[in-house]
Design a protein around this motif. Structure first.
Motif, PDB file in Angstrom:
ATOM      1  N   GLU A 103      -4.743   7.657   0.512  1.00 31.28           N
ATOM      2  CA  GLU A 103      -4.450   8.506  -0.651  1.00 31.28           C
ATOM      3  C   GLU A 103      -3.074   8.190  -1.224  1.00 31.28           C
ATOM      4  O   GLU A 103      -2.897   8.112  -2.448  1.00 31.28           O
ATOM      5  CB  GLU A 103      -4.540   9.981  -0.249  1.00 31.28           C
ATOM      6  N   ALA A 104      -2.085   7.998  -0.353  1.00 27.51           N
ATOM      7  CA  ALA A 104      -0.732   7.682  -0.824  1.00 27.51           C
ATOM      8  C   ALA A 104      -0.708   6.341  -1.545  1.00 27.51           C
ATOM      9  O   ALA A 104      -0.053   6.191  -2.586  1.00 27.51           O
ATOM     10  CB  ALA A 104       0.246   7.677   0.349  1.00 27.51           C
ATOM     11  N   SER A 105      -1.427   5.363  -1.002  1.00 26.89           N
ATOM     12  CA  SER A 105      -1.463   4.040  -1.624  1.00 26.89           C
ATOM     13  C   SER A 105      -2.129   4.102  -2.990  1.00 26.89           C
ATOM     14  O   SER A 105      -1.625   3.535  -3.972  1.00 26.89           O
ATOM     15  CB  SER A 105      -2.220   3.056  -0.718  1.00 26.89           C
ATOM     16  N   PRO A 152       5.200   5.993   2.794  1.00 28.66           N
ATOM     17  CA  PRO A 152       5.729   6.434   1.493  1.00 28.66           C
ATOM     18  C   PRO A 152       6.988   5.700   1.058  1.00 28.66           C
ATOM     19  O   PRO A 152       7.118   5.312  -0.116  1.00 28.66           O
ATOM     20  CB  PRO A 152       5.987   7.930   1.723  1.00 28.66           C
ATOM     21  N   ASP A 153       7.923   5.493   1.973  1.00 30.01           N
ATOM     22  CA  ASP A 153       9.146   4.768   1.617  1.00 30.01           C
ATOM     23  C   ASP A 153       8.844   3.319   1.243  1.00 30.01           C
ATOM     24  O   ASP A 153       9.443   2.765   0.317  1.00 30.01           O
ATOM     25  CB  ASP A 153      10.138   4.802   2.783  1.00 30.01           C
ATOM     26  N   ALA A 159       1.708   6.297   8.843  1.00 34.82           N
ATOM     27  CA  ALA A 159       1.669   7.317   7.791  1.00 34.82           C
ATOM     28  C   ALA A 159       3.063   7.828   7.456  1.00 34.82           C
ATOM     29  O   ALA A 159       3.351   8.165   6.304  1.00 34.82           O
ATOM     30  CB  ALA A 159       0.765   8.469   8.218  1.00 34.82           C
ATOM     31  N   SER A 160       3.936   7.875   8.445  1.00 38.17           N
ATOM     32  CA  SER A 160       5.297   8.362   8.187  1.00 38.17           C
ATOM     33  C   SER A 160       6.154   7.315   7.490  1.00 38.17           C
ATOM     34  O   SER A 160       7.053   7.649   6.714  1.00 38.17           O
ATOM     35  CB  SER A 160       5.962   8.788   9.500  1.00 38.17           C
ATOM     36  N   LEU A 216       6.054   2.158  -0.023  1.00 39.05           N
ATOM     37  CA  LEU A 216       5.402   2.140  -1.327  1.00 39.05           C
ATOM     38  C   LEU A 216       6.437   2.238  -2.444  1.00 39.05           C
ATOM     39  O   LEU A 216       6.360   1.526  -3.449  1.00 39.05           O
ATOM     40  CB  LEU A 216       4.400   3.286  -1.441  1.00 39.05           C
ATOM     41  N   ALA A 239      -2.492   6.714  -4.907  1.00 45.02           N
ATOM     42  CA  ALA A 239      -1.656   7.492  -5.826  1.00 45.02           C
ATOM     43  C   ALA A 239      -0.519   6.654  -6.384  1.00 45.02           C
ATOM     44  O   ALA A 239      -0.045   6.898  -7.499  1.00 45.02           O
ATOM     45  CB  ALA A 239      -1.110   8.728  -5.114  1.00 45.02           C
ATOM     46  N   ALA A 240      -0.080   5.663  -5.612  1.00 43.03           N
ATOM     47  CA  ALA A 240       0.997   4.773  -6.057  1.00 43.03           C
ATOM     48  C   ALA A 240       0.465   3.621  -6.901  1.00 43.03           C
ATOM     49  O   ALA A 240       1.228   2.742  -7.304  1.00 43.03           O
ATOM     50  CB  ALA A 240       1.756   4.230  -4.850  1.00 43.03           C
ATOM     51  N   ASP A 277      -4.514   9.874   4.799  1.00 37.50           N
ATOM     52  CA  ASP A 277      -3.227  10.113   4.136  1.00 37.50           C
ATOM     53  C   ASP A 277      -2.650   8.809   3.571  1.00 37.50           C
ATOM     54  O   ASP A 277      -2.116   8.791   2.449  1.00 37.50           O
ATOM     55  CB  ASP A 277      -2.227  10.734   5.108  1.00 37.50           C
ATOM     56  N   MET A 278      -2.773   7.731   4.335  1.00 41.03           N
ATOM     57  CA  MET A 278      -2.228   6.455   3.881  1.00 41.03           C
ATOM     58  C   MET A 278      -3.017   5.895   2.708  1.00 41.03           C
ATOM     59  O   MET A 278      -2.439   5.321   1.766  1.00 41.03           O
ATOM     60  CB  MET A 278      -2.199   5.459   5.044  1.00 41.03           C
TER      61      MET A 278
END
Length: 220
Positions: free
Chosen positions: A124-126, A86-87, A82-83, A89, A128-129, A121-122
């Motif tokens: 959702e981040a994926s 974001p980078d 998860a940390s 993506l 969203a990207a 979280d992962m």
């Protein structure tokens, strides 16, 4: 003189166009789907040659029709994934993210709710990207107790339903209990098992590839 200069300019432009045609990838290459694999040792080819791992075999099967980035790290947890995600993506802008995490969370006995929150979280981040997500589930040994195992594996089912993403329930289906396909540690599959892992993933991955414009004449 002006005519000669004009001819020279046209020749220079034509030469530059030819050079660009040679060095710039065609538009089709830029439009190929990109797959980002976020996993642990099961996807990082632990104990075997990297080219023998199922992710490398996936890359071979796609035969240049899609790009595969393997960001898997042995020992990775859902928190670490998860940390880092974001980078990754932002760097790779993947079309599809394959999430193969949780095994190390389970082996460490971490609370399933914490694991679930990290995975959510992962996803959702994926999404969203703009990426689609494929969940690759894993199980833990029986000695952890049935209650904990049920709580752990139930995380994948809930996430798949909540976020409407496809799920491979058990990445090592038909492998984990076959000693001939497992390394001596009883946790990591051998090189011989890797094609079977890919065949387990493929039925859920293929529709995502097709949705991203890939014509699947890549696996007979």
């Amino acid at each position: 003189m002006r005519a000669l200069a004009a001819c020279r300019r046209r020749a220079a432009v034509a030469g530059m166009a030819l050079l660009l045609a040679l060095v710039v990838p065609p538009a089709q290459a830029e439009e190929r789907p990109l797959l980002l694999v976020m996993g642990d040792s099961l996807s990082a080819a632990y104990g075997i040659e990297r080219q023998e791992g199922w992710v490398s075999l996936l890359d071979e099967r796609l035969d240049g029709k899609a790009n595969v980035v393997n960001a898997s790290i042995s020992g990775e947890t859902s928190s670490g994934g998860a940390s880092r995600l974001p980078d990754l993506l932002g760097q790779h802008e993947p079309h599809i993210v394959l999430l193969e995490l949780g095994g190390n969370d389970g082996l460490r006995g971490l609370p399933p709710r914490q694991f679930e929150a990290n995975m959510a979280d992962m996803i959702e981040a994926s999404q969203a990207a703009g990426a689609e997500v494929l969940l690759l589930g894993i199980d833990i040994p029986p000695n952890y107790g049935q209650a904990y195992r049920d709580a752990f594996t139930g995380v994948y089912d809930r996430l798949a339903e909540e976020f409407d993403v496809p799920l491979v329930p058990f990445l090592l289906e038909g492998i984990a209990l076959d000693d001939s396909l497992m390394q001596d540690d009883g946790i990591h599959p051998t090189a011989a098992a890797q094609p079977r892992i890919l065949d387990t993933v493929w039925p859920e991955l293929a529709p995502l590839l097709e949705e991203n414009g890939l014509t699947l004449a890549v696996h007979d």
